[in-house]
Structure formats: C-alpha cells, structure tokens
Design a protein around this motif. Structure first.
Motif, PDB file in Angstrom:
ATOM      1  N   ARG A  46      16.065  15.179  -2.828  1.00  8.94           N
ATOM      2  CA  ARG A  46      16.393  14.565  -1.527  1.00  8.94           C
ATOM      3  C   ARG A  46      15.335  14.864  -0.453  1.00  8.94           C
ATOM      4  N   TYR A  47      14.367  15.698  -0.791  1.00  5.12           N
ATOM      5  CA  TYR A  47      13.321  16.052   0.162  1.00  5.12           C
ATOM      6  C   TYR A  47      12.017  15.383  -0.268  1.00  5.12           C
ATOM      7  N   GLY A  48      11.036  15.383   0.659  1.00  4.61           N
ATOM      8  CA  GLY A  48       9.735  14.821   0.323  1.00  4.61           C
ATOM      9  C   GLY A  48       9.171  13.997   1.468  1.00  4.61           C
ATOM     10  N   VAL A  49       8.329  13.038   1.122  1.00  8.11           N
ATOM     11  CA  VAL A  49       7.560  12.251   2.091  1.00  8.11           C
ATOM     12  C   VAL A  49       8.123  10.837   2.163  1.00  8.11           C
ATOM     13  N   GLY A  78      -3.501  12.762  -2.036  1.00  5.66           N
ATOM     14  CA  GLY A  78      -3.062  13.951  -1.308  1.00  5.66           C
ATOM     15  C   GLY A  78      -1.630  13.831  -0.831  1.00  5.66           C
ATOM     16  N   ILE A  79      -1.227  12.646  -0.338  1.00 10.65           N
ATOM     17  CA  ILE A  79       0.160  12.437   0.107  1.00 10.65           C
ATOM     18  C   ILE A  79       1.109  12.565  -1.066  1.00 10.65           C
ATOM     19  N   ARG A  80       0.766  11.965  -2.201  1.00  8.42           N
ATOM     20  CA  ARG A  80       1.613  12.028  -3.381  1.00  8.42           C
ATOM     21  C   ARG A  80       1.733  13.456  -3.903  1.00  8.42           C
ATOM     22  N   ASN A  81       0.661  14.231  -3.802  1.00 11.87           N
ATOM     23  CA  ASN A  81       0.701  15.633  -4.218  1.00 11.87           C
ATOM     24  C   ASN A  81       1.658  16.432  -3.349  1.00 11.87           C
ATOM     25  N   LEU A 134       3.153   6.107  -2.920  1.00  9.79           N
ATOM     26  CA  LEU A 134       4.281   6.956  -3.323  1.00  9.79           C
ATOM     27  C   LEU A 134       4.661   6.778  -4.789  1.00  9.79           C
ATOM     28  N   ASP A 135       4.065   5.833  -5.498  1.00 11.52           N
ATOM     29  CA  ASP A 135       4.375   5.623  -6.911  1.00 11.52           C
ATOM     30  C   ASP A 135       3.656   6.676  -7.749  1.00 11.52           C
ATOM     31  N   THR A 177       0.836  -1.203   0.000  1.00  9.77           N
ATOM     32  CA  THR A 177       0.000   0.000   0.000  1.00  9.77           C
ATOM     33  C   THR A 177       0.868   1.249   0.000  1.00  9.77           C
ATOM     34  N   ILE A 178       1.945   1.237   0.820  1.00 15.53           N
ATOM     35  CA  ILE A 178       2.854   2.398   0.871  1.00 15.53           C
ATOM     36  C   ILE A 178       3.497   2.621  -0.492  1.00 15.53           C
TER      37      ILE A 178
END
Length: 572
Positions: A549-552, A534-537, A524-525, A519-520
């Motif tokens: 190098r930054y992000g979730v 929303g997380i991917r956005n 993130l794909d 699921t994770i």
C-alpha cells in the motif's frame, strides 16, 4: 444442499446434535408420558375400586346387622317352644305378652335404624298385631313390629315361590314384597323353624328402607362427574347417585365412560360406578403439561450445553480460519495459542510450524530481494555519482578560476554533507530529518550551479523528523525533475513533507513541462522500458520495507507540472 455446504462449522456441528436431542427428548418424553398416564389411570381405577369396596363393606355391615336380628329371632328356643302350643285362652295371652311381644320389642331396640319387624305364624291361636298405614311408608314413622297369621300370605306368589324351595330352611332372602317397591323398602325373609322338631312354624320378615341400607352410595366420593348405580339381578336400577339425578332416580348414562363394579353379596345386587373419561383426561392433561415442561427444560438445558460445546469448538476452528485468512492477506506472523494435545491442538501446532517456515522463507526471500534492490541502488549510485561528482568538480574549478571563494567554500561543504549522508554508515534506513538534509544538500549544490534560474520552496512538518524511512528516496526525484522538468530556462521546485493518518507523505512538485499518462505508466511498470529507473527503484524499495500500500504515485499535466508523491509508514 448448497446452503448446507456454505453453512458455518458451528451450525453444522449443532444441527445434528439438536436433531438427535429433539428425537431423544421426544422419545423419552413420549414414553414417560404414556407410562405416566397409564400408571395414573391404573392408580385412579384402583382408588375408585377401593372406594367401591368400602361402600360394599358398609352395605354389607348394614345387611349383616339386619341378618343378626333375624338370627336372634330364629334361634330363640324359648319362643319356639311357646309357639309350638296351640292352646287358647290364658295360655295364648301369656305367650303373646310375656314371650313373643317382649322378644320382638327387644329386637327392635337392637338396631338404631328404622326397621319393620313382622312375623307370620302358623299358630292361629295367637292374636294378630298390626297397623293401618293408609298407603304411607310405615318405616318413615318409627320402628315397630307386627304379628300376622301365615294364612294371610299363603296365596301370595312370592311366598309360594319361596315355600316350593326345599333349600329355604336356614336361608335368608332379600326381596321386595307387598308394598316394598312402592315405599322404597326391601325385606329380609327367613323361614321360622322349630329347630328341635325340624318343622316350620312361620316366616320372619324384616323390612328396611333402601335409602338407609345404601346411604353410603354417594357419587361425590369418587368424583363430581361420576355416576353410582345399584342394580338388581334383572338389571333394574334400584338407586342412582349422580349430579344430574340427585334424587336417586335413574337417568341416561353416557357411553364414553369407564364402568367399574362390585357385587353386593346377599342382596344379589351389583354396585356400579360410571366414571367419565374426562376425569382421566384431566389427570392426563396435568401429566402432559408436566411432561412437556420437563422435556422443554431438558431440551433447553441440553441445547444450551450443546451450543456451549459447539461454540467452544467453533471458536477454536474460527481461530484457525482467522489465521488462514490473515495468511491469505499477507500476515505471516499470526500464530494460534492452544492448550492441549487433541486434534485441534495438533492442527494448531502444525499451522504454527507452517507459519514459521513460511515466515522464514519470506525473510530469506526478503533478504534476497533487499540485497538485489540495494545492489541496484548501489549500481544506480555508481552510475550517478561519477557524473554528479564530475559536474560538481567542474563547478568547483570554475569558481576557483573566477576567485569566488565564498561560493566555492559553500559548494565544498554541501558536497561533503551530501556524500556523508549518502553513505549513512552503510545502513539501509535513516531518519526523515537526515533524508531531508540530504535532499537539501543536493538542492544547495544544484542552486550554486544554476543560480537564479532555480527556485526551491520547503513545506516540512517538524513533527515527522524523528520517524524512520528508507534512505535515498528524495534525491532521485529531485534529480529527475532537474533533468526533465525545465520549462524554458527556469524551474520551480517545492518539497512538502507531512503526516497523514498513520503515514508520512513526501511530495516533490515542479513547474515543468509535465508528462503524458503513457510515460508515467512506463516509469512505474516493473517490466517497462528503462526510463525513470531511479523512481522505480525507490518505489520497489519502499514496498519491500513497508508493504504494497506504500510507494510512489505520479500525477502530471502537460504544460503545468508534475507532482511525485511518496508514501511511507510512520514508524519510529
């Protein structure tokens, strides 16, 4: 070959230069050494030849001095007139005491060398005057003269040889006669003539020690390891001067020697100098050392200059290579500052123009991507806000129906704050403090809705509040937790904000049911299914503003909970 291809540019530039330098310095050094050695040998040969000529002139001076004595006796006309008469008695005595003996005495005083003056007369009316030496060299004692009758030597082979020569008249001959060779002497022989009548009246003999005549022949004048010899017409060594034969006796001469010679006119001898090649080798060694030193210093200086020039151009090339590497790593703001308009300067100018063009294209692409992400964010908000607003208004209606004025007032205030911070005057960026306020407003609204079933904890570093961040990065994470992380009828959420080196880290931790790794990965794909949009956005917008190098990052375990970590650069 592969090593040559992989060799740095500076080495490729300096190696051909060093090879050409060594070839040039070696060629020039070899030519200079050969020319210097040949010149030195020629100069040394000229110096030794000049020394031999000085010795020859000194010997010639001494022989000329002896020959002058003979001339003085030969051209004594009064003596010739006296010797012409064969009278006995008083006249003979008077000729001896007043003419012949004084003339001979005067000639002895003419020179400072020990000589033996002898006259052999055809006039046997005159008495003989001579000494008995008992086998000793008569010239070792004192200067003296002797008078003999010619008939004493008429049977001698050397005299017959001279007498048979019609050219003897007026000529002088240097010969070793009688005991000369045994005593180390040599004699000057000249026929004594009656010049007026052209008849022979006797023979003049002046004996001199060879050592006195050749005292200038000293090997030390031309070198400590040289040998000087005087040889006669038959090749016999008359005298030798060398370190091994200081007594004047002849020894063996090494073959590896240079022979220089000067003729001794009059004597019929030859002065020979045997110079060892080691004398030239020593000088050649000095020239060789000096040549090597000069070549070494020249090579070092020229190599230093070459290395300096190579380093100068290598640094310029390295600037270009370094800038290209920065471009490869994504730093398209790199520029090369060069002065001049040479080829490297033109390359730098072209590189800078290329960088500007690439940076402009990147900014355009960035703007397009940003507009796209913002459009996606607006679309997301457009999807969320109506549903969120509907649920909140429903909650407000229920609170008004039940008359809970205090909660109703709090809910309206938090809803107003939430939408004020969401709008952010249309700006993309906001402060960390305002982003946390926005998250707290959202949580306050949800707490009024869920009551005691929802527990929220805050762990916030107050030093990060003034830094900048992309807006709306916490609310989607909180909304995702409230939608999927309930464990039974309760949920616990912890919001952590802290500094880590040059970054700021947000953590949204829940105590929910957790997520599987698949699921994770789908969330993130970028090309995955439309779950966790929303997380991917949020991840895309942070990477767009801060870099890859930054992000979730999501960490979760089923039945334990989930931690969503958001990392942004620390920028004011």
């Amino acid at each position: 070959m592969r090593r040559m291809l992989n060799m740095p540019f500076g080495y490729k530039l300096i190696l051909p230069y060093v090879l050409c330098l060594l070839l040039a310095v070696g060629t020039v050094g070899g030519f200079a050494y050969t020319h210097s050695v040949n010149s030195l040998k020629e100069k040394t040969r000229e110096n030794i030849q000049g020394t031999l000529q000085q010795m020859r002139d000194n010997i010639r001076y001494r022989t000329d001095n002896i020959e002058r004595i003979s001339n003085m006796l030969y051209y004594n006309y009064s003596l010739q007139s006296a010797l012409r008469r064969y009278d006995q008695g008083w006249y003979s005595y008077e000729t001896m005491t007043k003419t012949l003996m004084p003339a001979l005495e005067n000639l002895l005083n003419y020179t400072g060398s020990n000589i033996g003056l002898s006259v052999y007369l055809q006039n046997d009316s005159l008495s003989e005057v001579f000494y008995y030496d008992n086998g000793q060299n008569p010239l070792l004692s004192t200067k003296r003269y002797e008078i003999f009758h010619l008939k004493r030597i008429e049977a001698e082979p050397w005299y017959r040889e001279l007498r048979l020569s019609e050219t003897m008249a007026g000529q002088r001959f240097w010969r070793q006669i009688l005991h000369d060779e045994a005593n180390g002497n040599i004699s000057l022989l000249e026929r004594m003539d009656d010049v007026q009548r052209g008849k022979s009246i006797g023979l003049i003999r002046i004996a001199v020690q060879i050592s006195d005549l050749l005292d200038s022949v000293d090997y030390r004048k031309i070198g400590g390891y040289s040998t000087l010899r005087v040889v006669d017409g038959t090749g016999r060594v008359v005298i030798e001067s060398s370190p091994e034969n200081a007594d004047g006796k002849s020894g063996n001469i090494e073959l590896n020697r240079l022979l220089l010679s000067e003729p001794l006119d009059g004597l019929g001898w030859e002065l020979q100098a045997y110079v060892p090649n080691s004398l030239f080798d020593e000088s050649a060694d000095k020239v060789r050392r000096m040549t090597l030193l000069v070549c070494l210093v020249s090579a070092i200086v020229l190599a230093g200059l070459g290395i300096g020039v190579s380093s100068y151009f290598s640094r310029r090339i390295q600037k270009i290579v370094g800038s290209l590497n920065d471009f490869r790593d994504g730093d398209f703001q790199k520029r090369i500052n060069y002065k001049g308009n040479d080829e490297l300067g033109q390359i730098a100018a072209a590189f800078n123009r290329m960088g500007s063009n690439i940076e402009e294209l990147i900014h355009r692409n960035y703007a397009v991507s940003l507009q796209k992400k913002e459009a996606e964010l607006e679309s997301l908000q457009a999807q969320i806000n109506p549903h969120f607003l509907y649920n909140t208004l429903s909650s407000i209606s229920r609170l008004a129906q039940f008359g809970d004025v205090q909660k109703l007032q709090l809910l309206v205030q938090e809803l107003a704050k939430f939408y004020r911070l969401s709008l952010n005057r249309g700006e993309i960026l906001t402060t960390v403090g305002k982003e946390i306020e926005h998250a707290k407003a959202y949580i306050a609204i949800q707490c009024i809705k869920y009551g005691d079933r929802m527990n929220v904890y805050y762990d916030i570093d107050p030093e990060v509040l003034e830094y900048m961040t992309v807006k709306l990065i916490l609310q989607p994470m909180l909304e995702n937790a409230l939608e999927h992380a309930w464990f039974g009828s309760t949920i616990g959420i912890r919001l952590v904000v802290e500094q880590r080196d040059s970054d700021i880290v947000f953590k949204v931790i829940d105590t929910g049911v957790g997520m599987k790794a698949e699921t994770i990965q789908q969330i993130l794909d970028p090309d995955g299914p439309r779950i966790g949009y929303g997380i991917r956005n949020v991840d895309s917008r942070i990477k767009l503003h801060g870099g890859s190098r930054y992000g979730v990052v999501i960490g979760s375990r089923t039945g334990i909970g989930t931690c969503i970590q958001i990392t942004i650069p620390r920028r004011m």
